[in-house]
Design an enzyme around this catalytic site. Structure first.
Site, short mmCIF file in Angstrom:
data_model
loop_
_atom_site.label_atom_id
_atom_site.label_comp_id
_atom_site.label_asym_id
_atom_site.label_seq_id
_atom_site.Cartn_x
_atom_site.Cartn_y
_atom_site.Cartn_z
CG ASN A 113 4.14 50.10 -13.83
OD1 ASN A 113 3.87 48.97 -13.43
ND2 ASN A 113 4.87 50.31 -14.90
CG HIS A 152 14.23 47.65 -14.41
ND1 HIS A 152 14.65 48.72 -15.17
CD2 HIS A 152 12.95 47.39 -14.78
CE1 HIS A 152 13.66 49.11 -15.96
NE2 HIS A 152 12.62 48.32 -15.74
CD GLU A 193 14.18 45.74 -9.60
OE1 GLU A 193 12.97 45.54 -9.44
OE2 GLU A 193 14.78 45.51 -10.66
CB SER A 224 9.85 45.53 -12.03
OG SER A 224 10.79 44.81 -12.79
CG ASP A 262 15.16 50.75 -8.90
OD1 ASP A 262 14.29 51.55 -8.52
OD2 ASP A 262 15.32 50.44 -10.09
CG HIS A 287 7.79 48.28 -9.19
ND1 HIS A 287 6.74 48.57 -10.04
CD2 HIS A 287 8.88 48.14 -9.98
CE1 HIS A 287 7.19 48.56 -11.29
NE2 HIS A 287 8.48 48.31 -11.28
CE LYS A 306 7.91 51.79 -13.42
NZ LYS A 306 9.22 51.13 -13.47
C1 LIG Z 1 10.30 51.24 -14.33
C2 LIG Z 1 11.57 50.96 -13.66
C3 LIG Z 1 12.69 51.78 -13.87
C4 LIG Z 1 12.68 52.88 -14.89
O1 LIG Z 1 11.91 53.94 -14.48
P1 LIG Z 1 11.22 54.92 -15.55
O2 LIG Z 1 10.89 56.12 -14.77
O3 LIG Z 1 10.05 54.20 -16.10
O4 LIG Z 1 12.26 55.18 -16.62
C5 LIG Z 1 13.82 51.50 -13.14
N1 LIG Z 1 13.87 50.48 -12.26
C6 LIG Z 1 12.82 49.66 -12.07
C7 LIG Z 1 12.93 48.54 -11.09
C8 LIG Z 1 11.65 49.85 -12.76
O5 LIG Z 1 10.62 49.04 -12.59
#
Ligand SMILES: *Cc1c(COP(=O)(O)O)cnc(C)c1O
Length: 383
Positions: A47, A133, A177, A181, A206, A209, A240
């Site tokens: 990622n 997620h 999101e 993801s 969120d 990505h 990421k």
């Molecule tokens: C990876 C991810 C998270 C968590 O983030 P981390 O920093 O890895 O704990 C939260 N939301 C989504 C959509 C993700 O892909």
């Protein structure tokens, strides 16, 4: 009583058992190569889309942070764990996200669980996209609010749920999101904003990505669509594209203050180190810089190259190759691994049953010949 070993056996039989993959490199030279079982493997599972986890200037920022503030923070953020490094990071995020304030957490997971459960509770309603997620789902469950789910990007159902929930006295929080993801597609963000405004609900987006990938400055889909100021709570991770660790929310001062007072993953956890915050800030500065723009352009070039050859479309650095059953996904993934290519099988419960897939992720660092190799091996497996 079912024993742990019986439960594991059952996971085995369903091809759903997971195990740790130990990356055995003594040192990393890049995020696109890993050493597994003593072999050099091309990594299509990272990622770290811009390769920042290995960036020399960020390594330097981490070292500098450790020298200034040490390796740990010694207490939670509300006690003595808030340093000027956290302050600088949060001020920067708030400014770039056009918000009054921002708050950072140790991880994105802690951000989602803590923020969602702080923002709503019993008597309130959460309306979630079906593909949201696990961290957002866990936050929703912990909150005690009523949870409603709409099909992925299903606006009609979303509107019906909004219409139903705003009759209640409680708050309504819509959770989506920006880039999903596991499917790599994007939200119907503008339409969802219209709907949440029509019904007076709050919206959390969120950008885990989307950050680093979308927008002139790489600030995410909200920047790309010029709608940052229309999102009530902007969330993301610093682990990421930013290549470090941590998570953030950006919002109004009232909402940030409420989360500081109520988010258990924030209150009852030792603060991430000042060095981590310092490095994350350097990473965000890099993302918005000219160099960040060039990395984004290399990444999108790689995405176009792969998707043109695969005759598919992609809206992000995540390109799912749908295989179907968990068994088939595991078989194909293992065969590619034998050929030196790491494309992990993503299975239930991460994705719905019978939608197992290989999740291919590209980075700015991948070379064209590495993508060609993947394409050749994939074609061989298909025939
Ligand atoms: C990876 C991810 C998270 C968590 O983030 P981390 O920093 O890895 O704990 C939260 N939301 C989504 C959509 C993700 O892909």
């Amino acid at each position: 009583m079912r024993s742990p070993s019986e439960e594991l056996k059952q996971l085995d039989e369903l091809a759903l058992r997971r195990s740790l993959k130990w990356v055995d490199s003594e040192s990393y030279a890049s995020s696109r190569h890993i050493d597994l079982d003593g072999r050099k493997i091309i990594n299509f599972a990272s990622n770290d889309y811009l390769g920042l986890s290995q960036h020399p200037s960020l390594k330097q920022a981490m070292i500098e942070g450790v020298q200034r503030w040490g390796v740990g923070s010694s207490a939670s953020r509300l006690i003595t764990g808030s340093s000027i490094a956290h302050r600088a990071l949060e001020d920067f995020i708030a400014e770039k996200k056009h918000c009054q304030a921002a708050l950072t957490f140790s991880t994105g997971y802690a951000t989602a669980v803590g923020s969602v459960s702080a923002l709503v509770g019993k008597g309130d309603t959460i309306i979630l996209d079906k593909l949201a997620h696990a961290s957002l789902i866990d936050g929703a469950r912990l909150s005690g609010a009523t949870i409603r789910v709409f099909p992925h990007n299903g606006l009609e159902k979303l509107e019906r749920l909004l219409d139903g929930s705003v009759r209640n006295l409680g708050r309504t929080l819509v959770i989506i999101e920006s880039v999903y993801s596991m499917d790599g597609d994007v939200a119907e963000l503008e339409k969802i904003i219209e709907l949440k405004n029509k019904y007076g609900a709050l919206l959390l987006v969120d950008e885990a990505h989307g950050l680093g990938i979308y927008g002139e400055q790489g600030l995410g889909l909200s920047e790309h669509l010029n709608c940052s100021d229309k999102i009530d709570i902007q969330m993301g991770t610093l682990s990421k594209s930013a290549g470090v660790a941590g998570g953030y929310i950006a919002s109004s001062q009232d909402i940030i203050d409420l989360v500081v007072n109520k988010a258990r993953s924030f209150i009852y956890s030792t603060a991430p180190s000042a060095a981590q915050a310092h490095t994350a800030l350097a990473a965000l500065r890099l993302i918005i810089s000219e160099e960040g723009k060039e990395l984004r352009s290399s990444l999108w070039k790689n995405i176009s190259y792969l998707t043109e050859k695969m005759e598919c479309e992609a809206q992000s650095a995540i390109i799912p190759w749908h295989v179907g059953s968990s068994e088939d996904a595991l078989t194909v993934s293992n065969r590619l691994l034998k050929e030196g290519l790491y494309t992990p099988a993503i299975r239930y419960p991460t994705v719905p049953k019978n939608t197992a897939r290989l999740r291919i992720t590209l980075t700015a660092d991948h070379r064209q010949e590495e993508i060609d190799l993947l394409l050749n091996k994939m074609i061989n497996l298909k025939s």
